[in-house]
Design a protein around this motif. Structure first.
Motif, short mmCIF file in Angstrom:
data_model
loop_
_atom_site.label_atom_id
_atom_site.label_comp_id
_atom_site.label_asym_id
_atom_site.label_seq_id
_atom_site.Cartn_x
_atom_site.Cartn_y
_atom_site.Cartn_z
N ASP A 194 0.82 -1.21 0.00
CA ASP A 194 0.00 0.00 0.00
C ASP A 194 0.86 1.26 0.00
N THR A 240 1.90 1.80 -3.58
CA THR A 240 0.79 2.37 -4.36
C THR A 240 0.63 3.85 -4.07
N ARG A 241 0.74 4.21 -2.80
CA ARG A 241 0.59 5.62 -2.45
C ARG A 241 1.71 6.48 -3.04
N HIS A 263 -9.45 6.16 -1.74
CA HIS A 263 -9.58 6.29 -0.30
C HIS A 263 -8.28 6.70 0.38
N HIS A 264 -7.15 6.23 -0.16
CA HIS A 264 -5.88 6.54 0.53
C HIS A 264 -5.62 8.04 0.58
N ILE A 276 -7.55 10.21 1.69
CA ILE A 276 -8.03 10.78 2.96
C ILE A 276 -7.60 9.94 4.17
N SER A 277 -6.96 8.79 3.92
CA SER A 277 -6.67 7.93 5.07
C SER A 277 -5.19 7.75 5.34
N SER A 278 -4.34 8.39 4.52
CA SER A 278 -2.92 8.18 4.76
C SER A 278 -2.36 9.33 5.59
N GLY A 279 -1.33 9.00 6.32
CA GLY A 279 -0.64 10.03 7.10
C GLY A 279 -1.50 10.59 8.23
N ALA A 324 -5.78 11.08 8.57
CA ALA A 324 -6.74 9.99 8.73
C ALA A 324 -7.71 10.28 9.87
N TRP A 336 -10.37 12.93 8.98
CA TRP A 336 -11.39 12.43 8.06
C TRP A 336 -12.25 11.36 8.72
N PHE A 337 -11.65 10.63 9.62
CA PHE A 337 -12.42 9.61 10.34
C PHE A 337 -13.55 10.28 11.13
N SER A 344 -16.28 6.55 3.11
CA SER A 344 -15.14 6.02 2.37
C SER A 344 -14.39 4.97 3.21
N PHE A 345 -14.38 5.19 4.54
CA PHE A 345 -13.70 4.23 5.40
C PHE A 345 -14.40 2.87 5.37
N GLN A 387 -4.85 -3.76 -0.57
CA GLN A 387 -3.50 -3.25 -0.33
C GLN A 387 -2.95 -2.60 -1.59
N ALA A 388 -3.19 -3.28 -2.72
CA ALA A 388 -2.68 -2.76 -3.98
C ALA A 388 -3.35 -1.45 -4.36
N GLY A 431 -3.64 0.93 -2.26
CA GLY A 431 -3.07 1.93 -1.36
C GLY A 431 -3.70 1.97 0.01
N ILE A 432 -4.54 0.99 0.31
CA ILE A 432 -5.20 0.99 1.62
C ILE A 432 -4.33 0.27 2.64
N LYS A 475 -4.11 -0.67 9.52
CA LYS A 475 -4.64 0.54 10.15
C LYS A 475 -6.17 0.54 10.13
#
Lengths: 313, 264, 348
Positions: B73, B76-77, B104-105, B107-110, B113, B116-117, C192-193, C208-209, C211-212, C216
């Motif tokens: 992941d 990908t990011r 989705h990543h 808003i959910s990375s770093g 998260a 946004w949660f 989205s979550f 995972q591929a 980017g999730i 976490k």
């Protein structure tokens, strides 16, 4: 811990561990074939103890008949559980199978409550009394406060030694069965590759059923020995030993029979030693196995002798 | 500018070498083909680039940053997205949701998260983002020509449409390098022709770099600017389509030594 | 149906529900209002486990552990210092619990937060595992929690448990918290979550591929699930007015009961979980006759204890074999669904 206590704990741990090993073998064999944690395994262990108890109280026949009857019934029960509950969902997702297994476990427990009632029953009179007597090696007798007290020496119950011997015999039998008979060969083949084995003309469902029967018979042996050692039977007696045996199977590497035996022995010995070293922690002894489980799973999930599973992309 | 660099990557499973000492350089905007007979190790190369496998030896750089052994992941990011040879869509989700998940990543990375949660649970200031993601997803579906299927369950799509959805989903991650694993498998001739056109179009319109594995030689030769040929995990040839097509080693690998002798 | 219409419908439904609850509180016997309260509590347990087991694609068997943490935490906060003085016979209760008393709401909230902290601490190591290994690890942790509850005399009163809790759990508390739970879990799972969690459930590798960060997200679901399990634990303890650390109250048996609820309702459906919880509460009361003395064809027989559990476990296995999707499957109740149901009826 002085050397004598150490030896004494070692023998007790070894015998407790061999009980775990007997149950763990059933877990590991079923997991090796179906990738299913057979939650109901610990309850078959409990059922075998109840079968023995009622066989003796109802028929008044000697204990060895009861033992043979109970072991055979455990095997039939294991076979039946597979046929009725697991066979219809072989193709379902693994998690559904796990949920079903949990359901079967609770079914057997509540069945036991209904049939045998939830009150623990004493197992003391079922088997010959001498099994729970102590073997005392070395030491000397002294009179203290007007009573005869044995000082020094090593002491452990006869059942510990009997358990060790019975387990050893059972494992030799199992080894012979898996490696020297046709059914055993088919079992090994099924655990490697089900579709190919069925193409070879082997009735896979029958072999899976046999595996359940064999594992359950061993759990039955374990159940009887357990009931003699802690002389009582009750419907939930299978849960904790079952879970610990599962931990042992994971520890040894799930799917591997020698691993299950090794895991069982190591778990039994460390558990007894821990209680010996820290008597204050005795209340936590059941938590200990779960700690071990969590540590193994996070450090080496494939266990001592297991092969790691490769995630296919 | 160099986008991807593989330096002698090797992957061993037990004693078996699936990929041995493969090196590769791809420049920005290139359409690069990776071909070879079945079992040559092409997908294994993909799996190493995207972090699903950790190479036994060798190094991988993306935009001059080393990414060897990072988790998928994370990679990908950073900007590499892929499709799967054995289609791996989220079957129970709709086509639209499949593409939205890939955003989705953002808003959910770093550190964002948590913010946004809370926004998602309380629904305060969340719907704007949701609408934005939906619009972007619909736009991508339009580019690939499957916007009409947006509300269907992705599991119910035809094979060809599923492959296109996989591409849309990979693009939605915002990646600049796309790895396409047999995008034309299971497509008929006209669908394949359309796919060639689409891949070229997305490369140009979205400034992408594309690395693809394909068995359809017509597609590869017609689409790719450079090609690398793998056989038994090793590079046997590399160059433009015209060069690779004439390379004796390539013909040998595909058709066997005898054929080459007979042909001559 | 427009969004506005849906909001209006939902608001009307909630108002109707409040009126019904008010009427039942006022006019029904205390026995029935106790059962209605229990339905709300079971609903919270089931919805919180659905978020973990049904939506995020991990399978936890540790729910009872978090319920227990919530129960103990809030009970220690609502009991009066004098009461605790009397209860803690084996060892004295440690500071600060021996000297504070909080209102029920705050005690419940803190119970939820502490349970969430436990979920974080347990999820962190366990979520590196997948599938059945995770299930077993969480079961192990729940057992560890129970064993500690049984042994930490100065915190939990050990094997004696806690008794004489104030009966704060009424219809308003349980259904109020149920509403909060459903609102939070629904908005989370339809954001989205939630989409990401369902994607992980469908295909972990592909998620995972995309980017999730699988770990976490599953940890987040596990912690939220743990929080609401803790809330339900507080309500449950104050409904029972006791906490007993033996297997059949806060042990694996409780996890199993919640599992029955969500399997009954349909694994993965929030509305299904509520229906499952209600059915379970209703059935376990209704089936009580099985365990009392009975009169069959003129023969008087004594009640058989454990027969209810046998019925539930058989039902459970039968559902898994023949009807693995439960009542709702993964579908949810929606106004559009209801409308189309009526339209279909009309056409016939």
């Amino acid at each position: 811990m002085d050397p004598k206590t150490l030896l004494q704990n070692f023998v007790n741990g070894l015998s407790l561990g061999s009980l775990y090993a007997l149950i763990a073998i059933g877990y590991t064999m079923v997991y090796g074939i179906l990738r299913l944690i057979n939650f109901a395994h610990g309850d078959i262990f409990m059922m075998a103890a109840y079968f023995t108890f009622f066989f003796v109280t109802l028929t008044q026949l000697p204990w060895y008949f009861a033992a043979i009857f109970a072991i055979a019934s455990a095997a039939v029960l294991g076979f039946g559980v597979d046929r009725i509950a697991y066979k219809p969902i072989r193709k379902a997702p693994r998690i559904s199978a796990l949920i079903t297994a949990i359901g079967v476990s609770f079914f057997l427990e509540s069945l036991a409550v209904v049939i045998f009632s939830g009150i623990p029953r004493s197992f003391r009179t079922i088997f010959p009394q001498f099994l729970n007597e102590m073997i005392i090696l070395g030491g000397h007798m002294e009179v203290k406060y007007g009573q005869e007290v044995i000082l020094g020496g090593i002491r452990f119950p006869i059942i510990s030694v009997v358990t060790l011997i019975v387990t050893a015999v059972a494992i030799v039998f199992l080894w012979w069965f898996i490696y020297k008979t046709k059914i055993g060969m088919a079992m090994r083949s099924v655990s490697v590759d089900i579709p190919t084995t069925s193409l070879m003309g082997v009735n896979v469902d029958r072999i899976i059923g046999m595996t359940f029967a064999l594992g359950s018979a061993l759990a039955g042996v374990g159940g009887i020995l357990w009931a003699v050692r802690y002389p009582q039977v009750w419907p939930y007696m299978g849960f904790i030993p079952g879970m610990k045996a599962f931990v042992a199977a994971v520890f040894g590497g799930i799917g591997s029979v020698p691993g299950a035996v090794m895991g069982g022995l190591i778990l039994g010995i460390t558990e007894v030693m821990m209680v010996g070293l820290f008597p204050g922690a005795a209340g936590y002894r059941d938590a200990f196995a779960f700690f071990i489980l969590i540590i193994i799973l996070s450090v080496k999930p494939s266990g001592l002798l297991g092969k790691p599973e490769l995630v296919k992309v | 500018m160099r986008v991807l660099l593989l330096e002698g990557i090797t992957m061993q499973f037990g004693g078996l070498t699936a990929v041995g000492d493969v090196s590769l350089e791809i420049n920005e905007g290139e359409l690069f083909g990776l071909i070879g007979p079945n079992g040559a190790g092409k997908t294994t190369v993909f799996n190493m680039i995207t972090g699903h496998y950790k190479p036994t030896r060798g190094k991988i750089y993306f935009s001059e940053k080393e990414i060897t052994g990072l988790i998928p992941d994370r990679i990908t990011r950073m900007g590499i997205a892929r499709t799967f040879q054995n289609i791996r869509l989220f079957q129970d989700l709709t086509v639209l949701e499949n593409v939205m998940v890939a955003q989705h990543h953002s808003i959910s990375s770093g550190g964002q998260a948590a913010r946004w949660f809370i926004k998602s649970v309380t629904r305060i200031g969340y719907s704007v983002k949701e609408r934005e993601m939906k619009e972007k997803a619909l736009n991508l579906l339009k580019v690939l020509g499957i916007e009409g299927l947006a509300n269907d369950k992705s599991g119910s799509l035809s094979y060809g449409a599923q492959r296109l959805l996989e591409i849309a989903r990979a693009m939605a991650t915002g990646a600049s390098l796309l790895l396409l694993d047999e995008p034309a498998a299971g497509m008929n001739a006209s669908e394949t022709a359309q796919l060639v056109h689409t891949i070229r179009k997305i490369r140009n319109d979205f400034n992408l770099t594309v690395l693809l594995i394909e068995h359809d030689m017509k597609l590869v030769m017609g689409l790719c600017e450079r090609i690398m040929v793998l056989d038994y995990g090793r590079t046997i040839s590399e160059g433009d389509p015209a060069y690779v097509q004439k390379d004796r080693k390539v013909i040998e690998a595909y058709l066997g030594k005898e054929w080459v002798t007979i042909g001559r | 149906m427009t969004v506005k219409k849906r909001i209006v419908f939902t608001a009307v439904a909630i108002i109707c529900l409040i009126i019904v609850l008010y009427l039942s509180q006022e006019f029904m016997s205390s026995y029935y209002s106790r059962i209605i309260t229990l339905i709300g509590i079971y609903g919270i347990m089931a919805v919180s486990l659905t978020l973990v087991n049904g939506i995020s694609g991990v399978f936890s068997l540790g729910h009872a552990g978090f319920i227990a943490v919530g129960a103990y935490t809030s009970a220690l906060l609502t009991l009066s210092p004098q009461q605790k003085e009397i209860t803690f016979l084996i060892e004295k209760l440690i500071w600060p619990f021996n000297s504070i008393q909080l209102p029920f709401f705050w005690a419940t909230l803190i119970g939820g937060v502490v349970a969430a902290i436990f979920a974080l601490a347990i999820g962190w190591p366990s979520l590196r595992l997948t599938g059945d290994y995770f299930a077993i690890a969480t079961l192990g942790f729940a057992e560890i929690i129970r064993i500690f509850a049984l042994n930490l005399n100065s915190l939990t009163n050990g094997a004696l448990g806690l008794k004489a809790l104030p009966d704060h759990s009424n219809i308003w508390a349980s259904w109020g918290w149920l509403l909060v739970t459903v609102a939070c879990v629904t908005s989370l799972s339809y954001s989205s979550f939630g989409r990401a969690l369902r994607a992980i459930r469908e295909d972990r590798v592909a998620a995972q591929a995309m980017g999730i960060n699988v770990f976490k997200h599953q940890l987040m679901a596990f912690v939220v699930g743990g929080f609401f399990a803790g809330i339900s634990g507080s309500l449950y303890a104050h409904w029972l007015s006791t906490i007993d650390p033996r297997t059949n109250t806060i042990g694996i048996m409780l996890t199993f009961n919640v599992l029955i609820m969500i399997v009954l309702g349909g694994l993965g459906s929030i509305t299904g979980a509520i229906i499952g919880g209600a059915l379970f509460a209703f059935l376990s009361e209704w089936l009580r006759f099985l365990e009392g003395p009975m009169n069959i064809l003129g023969f008087k027989i004594m009640g058989i204890t454990g027969l209810r559990m046998l019925v539930f476990s058989s039902l459970f296995v039968v559902i898994m074999i023949f009807w693995p999707r439960g009542i709702m499957g993964r579908r949810e109740f929606s106004w559009d669904g209801l409308a189309s149901l009526f339209k279909r009826r009309d056409r016939k």
